[in-house]
Design a protein around this motif. Structure first.
Motif, PDB file in Angstrom:
ATOM      1  N   LEU A  53       0.822  -1.211   0.000  1.00  0.00           N
ATOM      2  CA  LEU A  53       0.000   0.000   0.000  1.00  0.00           C
ATOM      3  C   LEU A  53       0.852   1.256   0.000  1.00  0.00           C
ATOM      4  O   LEU A  53       0.575   2.220  -0.726  1.00  0.00           O
ATOM      5  N   TRP A  54       1.912   1.265   0.800  1.00  0.00           N
ATOM      6  CA  TRP A  54       2.778   2.444   0.861  1.00  0.00           C
ATOM      7  C   TRP A  54       3.511   2.658  -0.455  1.00  0.00           C
ATOM      8  O   TRP A  54       3.634   3.799  -0.918  1.00  0.00           O
ATOM      9  N   SER A  55       4.009   1.595  -1.060  1.00  0.00           N
ATOM     10  CA  SER A  55       4.741   1.752  -2.317  1.00  0.00           C
ATOM     11  C   SER A  55       3.828   2.287  -3.417  1.00  0.00           C
ATOM     12  O   SER A  55       4.262   3.102  -4.255  1.00  0.00           O
ATOM     13  N   GLU A  56       2.581   1.858  -3.428  1.00  0.00           N
ATOM     14  CA  GLU A  56       1.643   2.379  -4.421  1.00  0.00           C
ATOM     15  C   GLU A  56       1.348   3.851  -4.180  1.00  0.00           C
ATOM     16  O   GLU A  56       1.208   4.630  -5.137  1.00  0.00           O
ATOM     17  N   ALA A  57       1.249   4.250  -2.915  1.00  0.00           N
ATOM     18  CA  ALA A  57       1.050   5.674  -2.617  1.00  0.00           C
ATOM     19  C   ALA A  57       2.258   6.492  -3.054  1.00  0.00           C
ATOM     20  O   ALA A  57       2.114   7.595  -3.591  1.00  0.00           O
ATOM     21  N   LEU A  58       3.455   5.962  -2.846  1.00  0.00           N
ATOM     22  CA  LEU A  58       4.670   6.676  -3.256  1.00  0.00           C
ATOM     23  C   LEU A  58       4.747   6.816  -4.778  1.00  0.00           C
ATOM     24  O   LEU A  58       5.146   7.856  -5.296  1.00  0.00           O
ATOM     25  N   GLU A  59       4.357   5.767  -5.494  1.00  0.00           N
ATOM     26  CA  GLU A  59       4.423   5.821  -6.948  1.00  0.00           C
ATOM     27  C   GLU A  59       3.353   6.730  -7.535  1.00  0.00           C
ATOM     28  O   GLU A  59       3.527   7.272  -8.630  1.00  0.00           O
ATOM     29  N   ALA A  60       2.213   6.887  -6.824  1.00  0.00           N
ATOM     30  CA  ALA A  60       1.122   7.722  -7.332  1.00  0.00           C
ATOM     31  C   ALA A  60       1.278   9.190  -6.951  1.00  0.00           C
ATOM     32  O   ALA A  60       0.473  10.022  -7.376  1.00  0.00           O
ATOM     33  N   ALA A  61       2.288   9.534  -6.155  1.00  0.00           N
ATOM     34  CA  ALA A  61       2.451  10.914  -5.689  1.00  0.00           C
ATOM     35  C   ALA A  61       2.856  11.828  -6.840  1.00  0.00           C
ATOM     36  O   ALA A  61       3.412  11.393  -7.852  1.00  0.00           O
ATOM     37  N   ASP A  62       2.577  13.119  -6.658  1.00  0.00           N
ATOM     38  CA  ASP A  62       2.962  14.130  -7.633  1.00  0.00           C
ATOM     39  C   ASP A  62       4.489  14.130  -7.765  1.00  0.00           C
ATOM     40  O   ASP A  62       5.202  14.342  -6.776  1.00  0.00           O
ATOM     41  N   PRO A  63       5.024  13.908  -8.968  1.00  0.00           N
ATOM     42  CA  PRO A  63       6.485  13.818  -9.115  1.00  0.00           C
ATOM     43  C   PRO A  63       7.206  15.162  -9.081  1.00  0.00           C
ATOM     44  O   PRO A  63       8.435  15.190  -8.927  1.00  0.00           O
ATOM     45  N   ALA A  64       6.473  16.264  -9.214  1.00  0.00           N
ATOM     46  CA  ALA A  64       7.135  17.569  -9.319  1.00  0.00           C
ATOM     47  C   ALA A  64       8.001  17.909  -8.106  1.00  0.00           C
ATOM     48  O   ALA A  64       9.163  18.324  -8.275  1.00  0.00           O
ATOM     49  N   PRO A  65       7.520  17.787  -6.860  1.00  0.00           N
ATOM     50  CA  PRO A  65       8.380  18.107  -5.713  1.00  0.00           C
ATOM     51  C   PRO A  65       9.630  17.230  -5.655  1.00  0.00           C
ATOM     52  O   PRO A  65      10.712  17.703  -5.306  1.00  0.00           O
ATOM     53  N   MET A  66       9.469  15.966  -6.025  1.00  0.00           N
ATOM     54  CA  MET A  66      10.613  15.048  -6.022  1.00  0.00           C
ATOM     55  C   MET A  66      11.640  15.484  -7.064  1.00  0.00           C
ATOM     56  O   MET A  66      12.852  15.506  -6.800  1.00  0.00           O
ATOM     57  N   GLU A  67      11.153  15.864  -8.237  1.00  0.00           N
ATOM     58  CA  GLU A  67      12.056  16.302  -9.301  1.00  0.00           C
ATOM     59  C   GLU A  67      12.763  17.603  -8.911  1.00  0.00           C
ATOM     60  O   GLU A  67      13.949  17.790  -9.229  1.00  0.00           O
ATOM     61  N   ALA A  68      12.043  18.497  -8.226  1.00  0.00           N
ATOM     62  CA  ALA A  68      12.662  19.751  -7.778  1.00  0.00           C
ATOM     63  C   ALA A  68      13.779  19.470  -6.777  1.00  0.00           C
ATOM     64  O   ALA A  68      14.859  20.092  -6.837  1.00  0.00           O
ATOM     65  N   ALA A  69      13.540  18.529  -5.847  1.00  0.00           N
ATOM     66  CA  ALA A  69      14.574  18.180  -4.869  1.00  0.00           C
ATOM     67  C   ALA A  69      15.766  17.528  -5.547  1.00  0.00           C
ATOM     68  O   ALA A  69      16.929  17.812  -5.199  1.00  0.00           O
ATOM     69  N   ARG A  70      15.516  16.697  -6.545  1.00  0.00           N
ATOM     70  CA  ARG A  70      16.627  16.056  -7.264  1.00  0.00           C
ATOM     71  C   ARG A  70      17.447  17.082  -8.036  1.00  0.00           C
ATOM     72  O   ARG A  70      18.683  17.012  -8.074  1.00  0.00           O
ATOM     73  N   SER A  71      16.748  18.052  -8.663  1.00  0.00           N
ATOM     74  CA  SER A  71      17.463  19.070  -9.428  1.00  0.00           C
ATOM     75  C   SER A  71      18.281  19.994  -8.525  1.00  0.00           C
ATOM     76  O   SER A  71      19.248  20.617  -8.970  1.00  0.00           O
ATOM     77  N   ALA A  72      17.889  20.067  -7.233  1.00  0.00           N
ATOM     78  CA  ALA A  72      18.648  20.892  -6.284  1.00  0.00           C
ATOM     79  C   ALA A  72      19.859  20.153  -5.726  1.00  0.00           C
ATOM     80  O   ALA A  72      20.599  20.706  -4.905  1.00  0.00           O
ATOM     81  N   GLY A  73      20.033  18.897  -6.152  1.00  0.00           N
ATOM     82  CA  GLY A  73      21.234  18.165  -5.758  1.00  0.00           C
ATOM     83  C   GLY A  73      20.988  17.029  -4.781  1.00  0.00           C
ATOM     84  O   GLY A  73      21.934  16.341  -4.402  1.00  0.00           O
ATOM     85  N   ALA A  74      19.750  16.814  -4.365  1.00  0.00           N
ATOM     86  CA  ALA A  74      19.457  15.732  -3.426  1.00  0.00           C
ATOM     87  C   ALA A  74      19.497  14.391  -4.151  1.00  0.00           C
ATOM     88  O   ALA A  74      19.088  14.282  -5.311  1.00  0.00           O
ATOM     89  N   GLY A  75      19.983  13.370  -3.476  1.00  0.00           N
ATOM     90  CA  GLY A  75      19.941  12.020  -4.020  1.00  0.00           C
ATOM     91  C   GLY A  75      18.530  11.472  -4.005  1.00  0.00           C
ATOM     92  O   GLY A  75      17.634  12.031  -3.362  1.00  0.00           O
ATOM     93  N   ARG A  76      18.306  10.359  -4.681  1.00  0.00           N
ATOM     94  CA  ARG A  76      16.964   9.790  -4.755  1.00  0.00           C
ATOM     95  C   ARG A  76      16.442   9.398  -3.375  1.00  0.00           C
ATOM     96  O   ARG A  76      15.303   9.700  -3.010  1.00  0.00           O
ATOM     97  N   ALA A  77      17.270   8.728  -2.585  1.00  0.00           N
ATOM     98  CA  ALA A  77      16.845   8.308  -1.255  1.00  0.00           C
ATOM     99  C   ALA A  77      16.601   9.510  -0.343  1.00  0.00           C
ATOM    100  O   ALA A  77      15.628   9.546   0.417  1.00  0.00           O
ATOM    101  N   GLN A  78      17.498  10.505  -0.429  1.00  0.00           N
ATOM    102  CA  GLN A  78      17.337  11.704   0.399  1.00  0.00           C
ATOM    103  C   GLN A  78      16.072  12.467   0.009  1.00  0.00           C
ATOM    104  O   GLN A  78      15.318  12.914   0.869  1.00  0.00           O
ATOM    105  N   ALA A  79      15.822  12.616  -1.297  1.00  0.00           N
ATOM    106  CA  ALA A  79      14.624  13.315  -1.749  1.00  0.00           C
ATOM    107  C   ALA A  79      13.359  12.567  -1.343  1.00  0.00           C
ATOM    108  O   ALA A  79      12.355  13.185  -0.964  1.00  0.00           O
ATOM    109  N   ALA A  80      13.407  11.238  -1.395  1.00  0.00           N
ATOM    110  CA  ALA A  80      12.242  10.447  -0.983  1.00  0.00           C
ATOM    111  C   ALA A  80      11.954  10.644   0.497  1.00  0.00           C
ATOM    112  O   ALA A  80      10.798  10.769   0.907  1.00  0.00           O
TER     113      ALA A  80
END
Length: 248
Positions: free
Chosen positions: A141-168
């Motif tokens: 259930l949690w993984s499906e919620a994570l995959e369905a989340a709006d990707p924009a904030p995650m992409e913004a954090a990644r573009s600011a230099g955060a790693g995938r795990a840190q941004a998550a």
């Protein structure tokens, strides 16, 4: 044409299931008087030793609550690995998904049955059984919620230099917290219902009292225990629904 094929397939599946189960309405009809006699013989319910019954009910709630808490701890890293936006190691995605399916596929009752043999009788085995099964459900259930989340904030954090795990951790988990918390409450509510039968395999809780009463054909006691189980599950359902309504 496609709809007709679906209907034919559904009817064929039902026919195959009927052939395998062989439901017998005559046997049901013949058994109803016996069942009615047991229910009638259960009145009035026997609530003697009410304190002991309440202690067993509290044990059931404790098994479900601790089991759900441990399941959440186990499910968090699994959910992150089973969600593509959060997984820093893509090769782990399918193995973790398979593990979650395996944990969900084995019922907590079966886990408890095995663990009673491993760690002995008592609620500890029941708690572990609940935790293992629920970790699979929560991780899914949690993984499906994570995959369905709006990707924009995650992409913004990644573009600011955060790693995938840190941004998550910083962005994705807080963003999906209402959904994941709601799923956790739902699983907790389900676990209270499921934990009522763990005593049948010696894993503690009110199910042990129910088994003893059934073995002795003490239907007054059985009816009292069933009434307490219904009251307990209704209370958990109302509490869980109220908390989920506040979260969502």
């Amino acid at each position: 044409m496609r709809r007709a094929a679906w209907i034919i397939g559904f009817l064929a599946l039902q026919a195959a299931c009927i052939w395998m189960v062989q439901p017998d309405l005559a046997r049901l009809w013949a058994g109803l008087p016996r069942l009615a006699g047991w229910i009638a013989g259960g009145f009035p319910p026997d609530f003697s030793g009410f304190g002991d019954l309440m202690a067993r009910a509290a044990e059931t709630v404790a098994v479900a609550t601790l089991g759900t808490t441990l399941a959440a701890v186990l499910a968090l890293p699994l959910a992150l690995a089973a969600a593509r936006p959060a997984n820093p190691m893509p090769w782990l995605y399918h193995p973790v998904r398979t593990l979650l399916d395996a944990l969900r596929g084995i019922d907590g009752f079966v886990f408890a049955l095995i663990l009673v043999a491993a760690v002995g009788l008592g609620p500890f085995a029941g708690m572990l059984g609940v935790a293992l099964h629920s970790a699979g459900s929560l991780g899914k259930l949690w993984s499906e919620a994570l995959e369905a989340a709006d990707p924009a904030p995650m992409e913004a954090a990644r573009s600011a230099g955060a790693g995938r795990a840190q941004a998550a951790t910083v962005v994705l988990l807080p963003e999906t917290l209402p959904q994941t918390a709601s799923a956790t409450l739902y699983v907790w509510e389900f676990n209270i219902r499921a934990s009522t039968v763990l005593g049948l395999v010696g894993a503690g809780g009110i199910g042990q009292e129910l088994k003893n009463a059934v073995d002795l054909l003490d239907f007054s006691r059985v009816l009292a225990i069933l009434a307490l189980i219904v009251a307990m599950t209704l209370a958990a359902d109302r509490l869980s629904a109220a908390l989920r309504a506040r979260l969502l």
